[in-house]
Write an enzyme that holds these catalytic residues in place. Structure first.
Site, PDB file in Angstrom:
ATOM      1  N   HIS A   1      64.959 -55.175  57.746  1.00  0.00           N
ATOM      2  CA  HIS A   1      64.600 -54.148  56.773  1.00  0.00           C
ATOM      3  C   HIS A   1      63.537 -53.177  57.294  1.00  0.00           C
ATOM      4  O   HIS A   1      63.647 -51.973  57.108  1.00  0.00           O
ATOM      5  CB  HIS A   1      64.120 -54.807  55.479  1.00  0.00           C
TER       6      HIS A   1
ATOM      7  N   TYR B   1      64.209 -56.372  46.878  1.00  0.00           N
ATOM      8  CA  TYR B   1      64.529 -55.733  45.600  1.00  0.00           C
ATOM      9  C   TYR B   1      64.457 -56.744  44.451  1.00  0.00           C
ATOM     10  O   TYR B   1      64.421 -56.367  43.297  1.00  0.00           O
ATOM     11  CB  TYR B   1      65.915 -55.103  45.634  1.00  0.00           C
TER      12      TYR B   1
ATOM     13  N   ASP C   1      74.836 -52.388  48.676  1.00  0.00           N
ATOM     14  CA  ASP C   1      73.685 -52.495  49.561  1.00  0.00           C
ATOM     15  C   ASP C   1      72.569 -53.238  48.837  1.00  0.00           C
ATOM     16  O   ASP C   1      72.068 -52.772  47.820  1.00  0.00           O
ATOM     17  CB  ASP C   1      73.224 -51.089  49.959  1.00  0.00           C
TER      18      ASP C   1
ATOM     19  N   LYS D   1      69.285 -57.247  53.675  1.00  0.00           N
ATOM     20  CA  LYS D   1      68.252 -56.993  54.671  1.00  0.00           C
ATOM     21  C   LYS D   1      67.269 -58.166  54.782  1.00  0.00           C
ATOM     22  O   LYS D   1      66.850 -58.723  53.769  1.00  0.00           O
ATOM     23  CB  LYS D   1      67.486 -55.725  54.295  1.00  0.00           C
TER      24      LYS D   1
END
Length: 194
Positions: A109, A47, A42, A76
Site C-alpha cells: 500500500h 479501510y 479495490d 493492499k
C-alpha cells in the site's frame, strides 16, 4: 480573520467518504455494483471494511449471480506488515476478512514500514508515528509477496504510492515483476514522472 472558502466540485464531498462509509453502506454499494456489472473491486486492510465486503462476496458468489473468477479483486498490504514474517499474516487476514481463497492483485500500500502490532497506526504519546524498528527493505517485503504468488494466494503483486527510485529498488530484486503501480493522479497531482 476571514476564512478561505474551500474549492469543491459537486462530487468532491463523496470521494473521501467511499472508504469511510457507515457500516452497511459499503456492503450495499459493493453488492449493487457487482449485480450491475462491476468486475473490479479495490480493497485495503486500512479501510477497515474488508469484513463487510467479505460478507457481500460470500453472498453474491454463493448465489451464483456472479462468479468469483469473473471479478478482479485487489487489496493492499498495510504498513505494519512489511516484515517478511508478517507479510503472510497480513494477506491471511485480508483473505479471511474478504472470505476469499486468493486475490487477483495484492499491492504494497505504501513504501513506509510502521511498527508491527495491534494498531494500524502505531504512535508515540505525542502522536508521531512509530516506524518499524527493524526497517525491512523493499527486497524483504517483495520476496515475501513473491512467495504468496508461488502459493497461489495472490495471482499478481504490485506497488502503490511508490516513486521512481523505490520502484527501481524493487525491480532490481524482483523475480516476479510488479504487475501494477497504483498512484494518485489528477490535475493538482499529475505524477508526470511516473
Amino acid at each position: 480573520k476571514k476564512k478561505k472558502k474551500k474549492k469543491t466540485t459537486k462530487y468532491s464531498a463523496l470521494i473521501p467518504l467511499l472508504w469511510q462509509s457507515q457500516p452497511g453502506v459499503v456492503g450495499a454499494a459493493i453488492e449493487h455494483a457487482l449485480l450491475n456489472g462491476y468486475r473490479h473491486i479495490d480493497c485495503a486492510m486500512v479501510y477497515q471494511n474488508e469484513p463487510e465486503i467479505g460478507e457481500v462476496f460470500s453472498k453474491v458468489f454463493s448465489s451464483g449471480d456472479v462468479k468469483r473468477e469473473d471479478v478482479f479483486i485487489t487489496s493492499k498490504l498495510w504498513n505494519t506488515f512489511h516484515r517478511a514474517e508478517d507479510v503472510p499474516k497480513g494477506c491471511a487476514k485480508t483473505l479471511a476478512d474478504l472470505k476469499l481463497d486468493y486475490l487477483d492483485l495484492y499491492l504494497i500500500h505504501w513504501p513506509v514500514c510502521m511498527e508491527p502490532g495491534e494498531s494500524l497506526f502505531p504512535s508515540n504519546a505525542d502522536g508521531t508515528s512509530i516506524l518499524d524498528s527493524k526497517s525491512p527493505s523493499f527486497a524483504e517485503t517483495w520476496g515475501a509477496l513473491e512467495k504468496l504468488v508461488d502459493e497461489g494466494k495472490c495471482k499478481n503483486i504490485g506497488l502503490s504510492n511508490f516513486n521512481i527510485k523505490q520502484i527501481e529498488e524493487v525491480l532490481k530484486v524482483a523475480r516476479v515483476k510488479p504487475a501494477c503501480l497504483q498512484v494518485e493522479s489528477h490535475p493538482q497531482l499529475p505524477n508526470l514522472e511516473l
